[in-house]
Design a protein around this motif. Structure first.
Motif, PDB file in Angstrom:
ATOM      1  N   ILE A   1       0.734  -1.126   0.155  1.00  0.00           N
ATOM      2  CA  ILE A   1      -0.041   0.007  -0.070  1.00  0.00           C
ATOM      3  C   ILE A   1       0.742   1.065   0.077  1.00  0.00           C
ATOM      4  O   ILE A   1       0.631   2.359  -0.705  1.00  0.00           O
ATOM      5  N   THR A   2       1.980   1.150   0.879  1.00  0.00           N
ATOM      6  CA  THR A   2       2.827   2.389   0.869  1.00  0.00           C
ATOM      7  C   THR A   2       3.367   2.642  -0.493  1.00  0.00           C
ATOM      8  O   THR A   2       3.435   3.981  -0.585  1.00  0.00           O
ATOM      9  N   GLU A   3       4.023   1.670  -0.934  1.00  0.00           N
ATOM     10  CA  GLU A   3       4.930   1.904  -2.088  1.00  0.00           C
ATOM     11  C   GLU A   3       3.858   2.441  -3.372  1.00  0.00           C
ATOM     12  O   GLU A   3       4.382   3.319  -4.147  1.00  0.00           O
ATOM     13  N   ASN A   4       2.531   1.614  -3.516  1.00  0.00           N
ATOM     14  CA  ASN A   4       1.925   2.156  -4.537  1.00  0.00           C
ATOM     15  C   ASN A   4       1.608   3.716  -4.382  1.00  0.00           C
ATOM     16  O   ASN A   4       1.256   4.423  -5.414  1.00  0.00           O
ATOM     17  N   ILE A   5       1.196   4.059  -3.123  1.00  0.00           N
ATOM     18  CA  ILE A   5       0.701   5.253  -3.031  1.00  0.00           C
ATOM     19  C   ILE A   5       1.462   6.424  -3.245  1.00  0.00           C
ATOM     20  O   ILE A   5       1.544   7.552  -3.806  1.00  0.00           O
ATOM     21  N   ILE A   6       2.698   6.215  -2.788  1.00  0.00           N
ATOM     22  CA  ILE A   6       3.911   6.793  -2.868  1.00  0.00           C
ATOM     23  C   ILE A   6       4.147   7.209  -4.288  1.00  0.00           C
ATOM     24  O   ILE A   6       4.690   8.249  -4.869  1.00  0.00           O
ATOM     25  N   SER A   7       4.072   6.023  -5.139  1.00  0.00           N
ATOM     26  CA  SER A   7       4.302   6.234  -6.617  1.00  0.00           C
ATOM     27  C   SER A   7       3.398   7.042  -7.454  1.00  0.00           C
ATOM     28  O   SER A   7       3.816   7.608  -8.146  1.00  0.00           O
ATOM     29  N   LEU A   8       2.261   6.981  -6.730  1.00  0.00           N
ATOM     30  CA  LEU A   8       1.193   7.658  -7.553  1.00  0.00           C
ATOM     31  C   LEU A   8       1.300   9.077  -7.204  1.00  0.00           C
ATOM     32  O   LEU A   8       0.960   9.936  -8.136  1.00  0.00           O
ATOM     33  N   ILE A   9       1.570   9.339  -6.033  1.00  0.00           N
ATOM     34  CA  ILE A   9       1.507  11.054  -5.981  1.00  0.00           C
ATOM     35  C   ILE A   9       2.938  11.567  -6.319  1.00  0.00           C
ATOM     36  O   ILE A   9       3.089  12.795  -6.513  1.00  0.00           O
ATOM     37  N   ASN A  10       3.834  10.679  -6.681  1.00  0.00           N
ATOM     38  CA  ASN A  10       5.138  11.220  -7.268  1.00  0.00           C
ATOM     39  C   ASN A  10       4.962  11.029  -8.752  1.00  0.00           C
ATOM     40  O   ASN A  10       6.195  11.218  -9.530  1.00  0.00           O
ATOM     41  N   HIS A  11       3.944  10.677  -9.212  1.00  0.00           N
ATOM     42  CA  HIS A  11       4.055  10.746 -10.673  1.00  0.00           C
ATOM     43  C   HIS A  11       4.034  11.764 -11.582  1.00  0.00           C
ATOM     44  O   HIS A  11       3.665  12.982 -10.812  1.00  0.00           O
TER      45      HIS A  11
ATOM     46  N   TYR B   1       3.222  13.372  12.452  1.00  0.00           N
ATOM     47  CA  TYR B   1       3.095  14.062  10.827  1.00  0.00           C
ATOM     48  C   TYR B   1       3.341  15.510  11.072  1.00  0.00           C
ATOM     49  O   TYR B   1       3.851  16.254  10.187  1.00  0.00           O
ATOM     50  N   LEU B   2       2.482  16.060  12.295  1.00  0.00           N
ATOM     51  CA  LEU B   2       2.544  17.493  12.346  1.00  0.00           C
ATOM     52  C   LEU B   2       4.071  18.008  12.841  1.00  0.00           C
ATOM     53  O   LEU B   2       4.684  18.763  11.984  1.00  0.00           O
ATOM     54  N   GLU B   3       4.720  17.182  13.622  1.00  0.00           N
ATOM     55  CA  GLU B   3       6.139  17.427  13.907  1.00  0.00           C
ATOM     56  C   GLU B   3       6.895  17.507  12.643  1.00  0.00           C
ATOM     57  O   GLU B   3       7.695  18.220  12.571  1.00  0.00           O
TER      58      GLU B   3
ATOM     59  N   ILE C   1       4.190   5.949   8.337  1.00  0.00           N
ATOM     60  CA  ILE C   1       4.852   6.716   9.251  1.00  0.00           C
ATOM     61  C   ILE C   1       6.488   6.687   9.103  1.00  0.00           C
ATOM     62  O   ILE C   1       7.239   7.916   9.168  1.00  0.00           O
ATOM     63  N   GLU C   2       7.030   5.820   8.353  1.00  0.00           N
ATOM     64  CA  GLU C   2       8.383   5.516   8.072  1.00  0.00           C
ATOM     65  C   GLU C   2       8.463   5.945   6.700  1.00  0.00           C
ATOM     66  O   GLU C   2       9.807   6.133   6.182  1.00  0.00           O
ATOM     67  N   SER C   3       7.557   6.566   5.889  1.00  0.00           N
ATOM     68  CA  SER C   3       7.919   6.922   4.538  1.00  0.00           C
ATOM     69  C   SER C   3       8.156   8.269   4.191  1.00  0.00           C
ATOM     70  O   SER C   3       8.049   9.221   5.385  1.00  0.00           O
ATOM     71  N   SER C   4       8.168   8.856   3.232  1.00  0.00           N
ATOM     72  CA  SER C   4       8.411  10.280   2.713  1.00  0.00           C
ATOM     73  C   SER C   4       7.099  11.007   2.472  1.00  0.00           C
ATOM     74  O   SER C   4       7.368  12.126   1.705  1.00  0.00           O
ATOM     75  N   ILE C   5       6.045  10.582   2.765  1.00  0.00           N
ATOM     76  CA  ILE C   5       4.873  11.076   2.211  1.00  0.00           C
ATOM     77  C   ILE C   5       4.473  12.443   2.752  1.00  0.00           C
ATOM     78  O   ILE C   5       4.023  13.247   1.987  1.00  0.00           O
TER      79      ILE C   5
END
Length: 651
Positions: A553-563, A628-630, A590-594
Motif C-alpha cells: 500500500i505504501t509503495e503504490n501510494i507514494i508512486s502515484l503521488i510522485n507521478h 506527522y505534524l512534527e 509513518i516511515e515513508s516520505s509522504i
C-alpha cells in the motif's frame, strides 16, 4: 644516286635529282591501302588472292571456349588469392600484422579486383600505424568497388531498356488487337437477334478485355454504354423492377462487365451514376432474393464508394436522393450471415467519410442507426457466442463506434435501452467464453467509452453501469494490454454513473495490485486513479479495511503521488484524502516520505486543483497523528500549507 643528289648542297644537282625521282615514281604501279590491316603490295596481288570463308559456328565456339578458359583462370586466381587472404586473417588474429600485410599483398597481386583484400590490408596497416598506406588501400578499395558497381548497374540498365522496348512493341500490337475485340463484342451485343446465352457470353468476354484505362476509354467512346439501351435483355432488366431467377446469370455477367469498366475510371463511374442512374436499379437488385445478384451489386457499390472525391460527392448526393439502398444494405447486415460482412464493410467505408455523414445525416439516422442498434440489442437473446456471432458483431460495433463520434448521432444512440442491454450481454458472454474474443471485447469497450461521453442523467446508462460493473471485473485479469487500458477507462466511467455504493469490496482488490505494473502507462494510470476516487469516496470504511490488509500500500501510494502526470497526482491525492484521516491507516506511512512528497506538491507550480487535493490530504494526515505534524514543522511546512490553502480559499 638519286638520294645523294637530293641531299646535295648544289642547287643544280638537287633539281636534277628531283626530276629523276619524279620520273622514277611515275613509272611505278603502286596501290595505296590506307588501312592498317591486310595491306597488299599491288592491286594485281590483292585481286589474285582468294578470301577464305569463315565458319561462324566454329568462330562462336572458339569465343565461348576462350571465355570459359578466362573464367576458369580467374576462378583459380581467386581461389589462390583467398588462400593468401585466409593466411593473412590467421596472422591478423594472432597479432602478427607484418606477416598479415605480406599475405594480403600476395592476394592483391593475384586478384587485384577484390576489394576485400585492400580493406583487410588497410586494417593491418592501422594496427601498424602506417596511416598513408592505410589511406591508399582504402582509396583502391573504393575505386575497385566503384568500377564493379558501375558495370553491374550499366548491365541492369541495358537489360531494362531492351526489355522496355520489346514490351512497348508487344503492348502496342496487343492494344490494337484488344480494341478490335472490344469493338466487335459491342457490335455483337447491340445485335437485336442475339440470344440471352450469347449476351452472357459476350458480356463475360467484354469484361475480360478491360486491362487498363485506355481500353476502358475505348469502350466508352465506342458506344459501350449504349448496349444497356440497345440490347433487348439488358433494356428490359433496366426498365423492370422484378428480378427473375432465370435472369440472375445475365445480371451477374452484366455487373461483372461494368465493374471492370468503371474500376479506377472516374469518367465511367460518372456515366454509370448520372446518365444511367445506377443506384435505382441497384436498389432493386440488392433487395432481391437471389444471393449471387446481391453480392455482385454490393461489389460494384464498394468500388464506387472508394472512387475519387468527385465520384464520392456524386454518390453521396444520389444516396441522399435514393436512401433505400442504405436501408437494404443495413437489413442485409442484420439478417444475412453470408452477406453481412460485405454490407458492413460498405457501410463502414461510407461512414468513414465525413462528407457522407454530413450530406446523409437524416438517412443515416433513419436507415442505419436504428437498424444496427436493434441488431446489437438482439444479442441479449443469445445463450452462447459462436464464431459467426463474433465475426458479425465486431464490424457492427466498429460501425456504431464510428457513428458515435458525432454528437448528434451519439445522443440518438444513448437513448436506446436495448442497445445497452445488447452490449452488456455480449460482454458477459465474452467473459464466460474460454476461447479468445479479444477483438470483440475491444470493440465493445470502445463503443461503451464513446457512448458514455458527455452523458448526463440517463436511466439507461445508470442501469447499464450497475449491470456491467461485475462483468468488467470478470474481464479485468486479461493479459491484453490494449483491452486492459480500455477496460480501466470503462470502469472509471461506469463508476461515475453507478448508483451502487458498495463497490470497494469487489473492485479494490482487483485494481489496486495492478498499479505497480502500469506506472509507465499514463492513460491506464489515470483510469485506475479515478477508480480509486470512486472506491474511497463511496465506501471509505471498506476501502480502509482493504488498505490495512494490503501489501504494498505504501509503495503504490507514494508512486502515484510522485507521478509526473498532474491528472494521476491530483486523483491519487483526492482518493488519499478520503481515507488517510483514519488513525490506523496513517500508521502505515509513518516511515515513508509522504509528508515531504505532499508538501512538495503543495508548494509546486502544478495545477491549482492538484495542489488543493495534496493540501487537503496533508492536512488530514497531520491531524491523524502528531508525529506527522512534527515532521511538517521540521520542514517549515505549516506556514506553507496554511498560506497555500488560504490562497486556494480552503478553510
Amino acid at each position: 644516286s638519286i638520294v645523294k643528289g637530293l641531299a646535295s648542297a648544289d642547287d643544280e644537282t638537287a633539281k636534277a635529282s628531283i626530276s629523276k625521282a619524279d620520273k622514277f615514281i611515275g613509272n611505278q604501279n603502286i596501290k595505296y591501302d590506307k588501312t592498317s590491316i591486310n595491306k597488299s603490295h599491288s592491286s594485281n596481288q590483292s585481286q589474285s588472292q582468294s578470301q577464305v570463308p569463315i565458319d561462324q559456328e566454329a568462330f562462336c565456339k572458339s569465343l565461348q571456349l576462350d571465355a570459359e578458359e578466362r573464367a576458369e583462370r580467374r576462378r583459380k586466381r581467386e581461389e589462390i588469392a583467398n588462400q593468401y587472404k585466409d593466411h593473412g586473417n590467421n596472422y591478423f588474429r594472432n597479432c602478427q600484422f607484418d606477416l598479415a600485410v605480406a599475405e594480403y599483398t600476395k592476394a592483391i597481386e593475384t586478384a587485384k579486383h577484390m576489394t576485400t583484400y585492400y580493406t583487410n590490408r588497410a586494417q593491418a596497416y592501422i594496427k601498424l600505424k602506417s596511416w598513408s598506406a592505410c589511406i591508399s588501400d582504402c582509396e583502391m578499395a573504393l575505386r575497385a568497388d566503384k568500377i564493379l558497381n558501375t558495370a553491374v548497374e550499366q548491365t541492369k540498365k541495358d537489360k531494362i531498356i531492351q526489355g522496355n522496348r520489346l514490351k512497348a512493341a508487344a503492348d502496342s500490337s496487343q492494344e490494337s488487337k484488344n480494341y478490335e475485340i472490344i469493338k466487335t463484342l459491342i457490335s455483337r451485343c447491340n445485335d437485336k437477334k442475339i440470344t440471352m446465352n450469347d449476351t452472357i457470353t459476350v458480356l463475360d468476354s467484354l469484361g475480360l478485355q478491360f486491362g487498363n484505362a485506355s481500353e476502358q476509354a475505348f469502350y466508352r467512346i465506342s458506344g459501350g454504354w449504349e448496349i444497356i439501351k440497345n440490347n433487348t435483355f439488358l433494356s428490359k432488366l433496366w426498365s423492370e423492377g422484378k428480378v427473375e431467377k432465370a435472369e440472375s446469370s445475365l445480371i451477374t455477367a452484366f455487373i461483372r462487365m461494368i465493374t471492370a469498366a468503371v474500376e479506377n475510371n472516374e469518367r465511367n463511374m460518372q456515366i454509370l451514376l448520372e446518365d444511367y442512374n445506377f443506384l435505382v436499379i441497384a436498389a432493386r437488385w440488392i433487395n432481391c432474393d437471389i444471393e449471387e445478384v446481391a453480392t455482385h451489386v454490393m461489389i460494384i457499390i464498394a468500388l464506387l464508394v472508394k472512387g475519387s472525391n468527385r465520384c464520392q460527392g456524386l454518390l453521396f448526393n444520389k444516396l441522399q436522393e435514393q436512401p433505400r439502398i442504405l436501408e437494404y444494405l443495413t437489413n442485409i447486415s442484420c439478417t444475412s450471415r453470408k452477406l453481412a460482412n460485405l454490407s458492413l464493410d460498405i457501410i463502414k467505408c461510407l461512414l468513414n467519410q465525413e462528407r457522407f455523414r454530413r450530406v446523409c445525416r437524416e438517412s443515416i439516422g433513419k436507415y442505419i442507426i436504428d437498424s444496427l442498434s436493434s441488431a446489437l440489442g438482439n444479442a441479449k437473446k443469445l445463450k452462447a457466442l459462436k464464431d459467426d456471432d463474433i465475426a458479425r458483431f465486431v464490424p457492427l460495433c466498429e460501425i456504431l463506434l464510428l457513428i458515435a463520434t458525432d454528437d448528434w448521432f451519439r445522443q440518438r444512440l444513448t437513448k436506446q435501452p436495448f442497445l445497452w442491454s445488447g452490449i452488456a450481454k455480449l460482454l458477459k458472454l465474452s467473459a464466460e467464453l474460454s476461447k479468445t474474443t479479444d477483438q470483440l471485447v475491444y470493440a465493445l469497450l470502445g463503443l461503451v467509452l464513446n457512448l458514455s461521453t458527455q452523458v448526463s442523467e440517463n436511466a439507461a446508462v445508470q442501469k447499464f453501469s450497475n449491470d456491467i460493473l461485475p462483468v468488467l471485473l470478470a474481464i479485468l485479469p486479461t493479459k491484453n494490454e490494449d483491452i486492459f487500458e480500455r477496460l480501466t477507462r470503462c470502469l472509471s466511467r461506469m463508476l461515475g454513473f453507478s448508483t451502487k455504493k458498495t463497490l470497494s469490496t469487489d473492485l479494490l482488490p482487483k485494481i489496486f495490485p495492478t498499479i505497480s505494473n502500469n506506472l509507465g502507462r499514463s492513460s491506464t494510470l489515470k483510469a485506475l486513479s479515478t477508480c480509486l476516487i470512486h472506491c474511497t469516496k463511496h465506501d471509505p470504511d471498506a476501502a480502509i479495511e482493504y488498505f490495512l490488509d494490503c501489501r504494498g500500500i505504501t509503495e503504490n501510494i507514494i508512486s502515484l503521488i510522485n507521478h509526473n502526470d498532474d491528472y494521476v497526482v491530483g486523483n491519487s491525492c483526492l482518493a488519499l484524502s478520503y481515507v488517510i484521516g483514519n488513525e490506523n491507516l496513517s500508521q502505515l506511512f509513518i516511515e515513508s516520505s509522504i509528508v515531504a512528497d505532499l508538501l512538495r506538491i503543495v508548494d509546486s507550480g502544478r495545477k491549482s486543483v492538484v495542489r488543493k487535493n495534496a493540501g487537503i490530504a496533508l492536512a488530514k494526515l497531520s491531524q491523524s497523528d502528531s508525529r506527522y505534524l512534527e515532521k511538517l514543522r521540521d520542514l517549515h511546512g505549516v506556514e506553507i500549507l496554511h498560506s497555500v490553502l488560504n490562497s486556494l480559499s480552503i478553510q
